[in-house]
Design a protein around this motif. Structure first.
Motif, short mmCIF file in Angstrom:
data_model
loop_
_atom_site.label_atom_id
_atom_site.label_comp_id
_atom_site.label_asym_id
_atom_site.label_seq_id
_atom_site.Cartn_x
_atom_site.Cartn_y
_atom_site.Cartn_z
N ALA A 7 5.73 -4.61 7.44
CA ALA A 7 5.40 -3.50 6.54
C ALA A 7 5.11 -2.30 7.43
N PHE A 69 3.24 -9.46 0.59
CA PHE A 69 3.38 -8.01 0.75
C PHE A 69 2.52 -7.28 -0.27
N LEU A 73 -0.24 -4.35 0.41
CA LEU A 73 -0.31 -3.06 -0.29
C LEU A 73 -1.68 -2.83 -0.93
N VAL A 100 4.71 4.54 1.97
CA VAL A 100 5.17 3.18 2.19
C VAL A 100 6.61 3.30 2.64
N TYR A 102 9.53 1.33 3.18
CA TYR A 102 9.95 -0.02 2.83
C TYR A 102 11.09 -0.51 3.71
N HIS A 103 11.11 -1.85 3.90
CA HIS A 103 12.11 -2.50 4.73
C HIS A 103 13.22 -3.13 3.90
N GLU A 105 14.61 -3.80 -0.62
CA GLU A 105 14.44 -3.40 -2.02
C GLU A 105 13.25 -4.09 -2.68
N GLN A 107 10.37 -4.74 -1.24
CA GLN A 107 9.19 -3.95 -0.86
C GLN A 107 9.14 -2.65 -1.65
N LYS A 108 10.28 -2.03 -1.83
CA LYS A 108 10.33 -0.79 -2.62
C LYS A 108 9.80 -1.05 -4.03
N ALA A 111 6.02 -1.66 -4.07
CA ALA A 111 5.27 -0.42 -3.86
C ALA A 111 5.27 0.44 -5.13
N VAL A 132 7.44 6.63 -1.31
CA VAL A 132 8.05 5.32 -1.14
C VAL A 132 9.47 5.60 -0.67
#
Length: 179
Positions: A7, A69, A73, A100, A102-103, A105, A107-108, A111, A132
């Motif tokens: 993250a 994750f 957050l 954020v 993101y690494h 989708e 994580q996106k 967030a 984001v």
């Protein structure tokens, strides 16, 4: 075998965020760095000028079988004020923005979901301004920034800003701390 994920989070001064995450169970490492700018491998001095486009970030490597994750957050949003645009307290400039990076989708989506929940719960009187965005142009900060709080207990900023934040964090997230 650990289920390692990363993250990349920006929430003001990286010393505060990094010191907290390094004490969280399931976090393998947390390193101060820079992300989101247009300069390759900027120096701290360049980032502080505010013209590289980078934010001070913490790159958290965690075992997703131990901590999700989403939990990362929740800790992140408790460690800073996500409604302050381009600042945290007295630290002012786009390098202190809330983001954020993101690494993937998933994580996106996580967030965006937690920001919607925070907004709906009206936890803050002002709107959340956390960006984001996909992680880009990340570089680790200079060695002297790593474990800064632990290595510089006499530093006035650490005593006035980092120590109170860390104490509040440890009280509120005691069940998440490494033993």
């Amino acid at each position: 075998m650990a289920n390692l994920q990363q993250a990349t989070l920006a929430g003001g001064c990286f010393w505060c965020i990094e010191s907290a995450f390094n004490s969280v169970n399931g976090v393998v490492s947390a390193f101060s760095g820079y992300a989101g700018g247009h300069t390759d491998a900027p120096s701290y001095e360049q980032v502080c000028k505010g013209d590289t486009g980078h934010a001070e970030v913490v790159r958290v490597t965690f075992d997703a079988d131990v901590i999700a994750f989403r939990d990362i957050l929740e800790i992140f949003f408790a460690l800073h004020n996500p409604t302050q645009l381009n600042r945290q307290g007295n630290d002012i400039g786009s390098q202190y923005r809330s983001a954020v990076f993101y690494h993937d989708e998933a994580q996106k989506a996580a967030a965006e979901a937690i920001i919607a929940e925070i907004t709906d719960a009206e936890i803050w009187p002002d709107p959340v301004v956390t960006e984001v965005v996909p992680v880009n142009n990340y570089s680790q900060a200079e060695d002297y920034h790593q474990d800064y709080f632990r290595n510089n207990p006499q530093n006035q900023y650490c005593n006035m800003v980092v120590a109170p934040k860390l104490a509040k964090f440890k009280k509120n997230f005691a069940q998440r701390l490494k033993s």
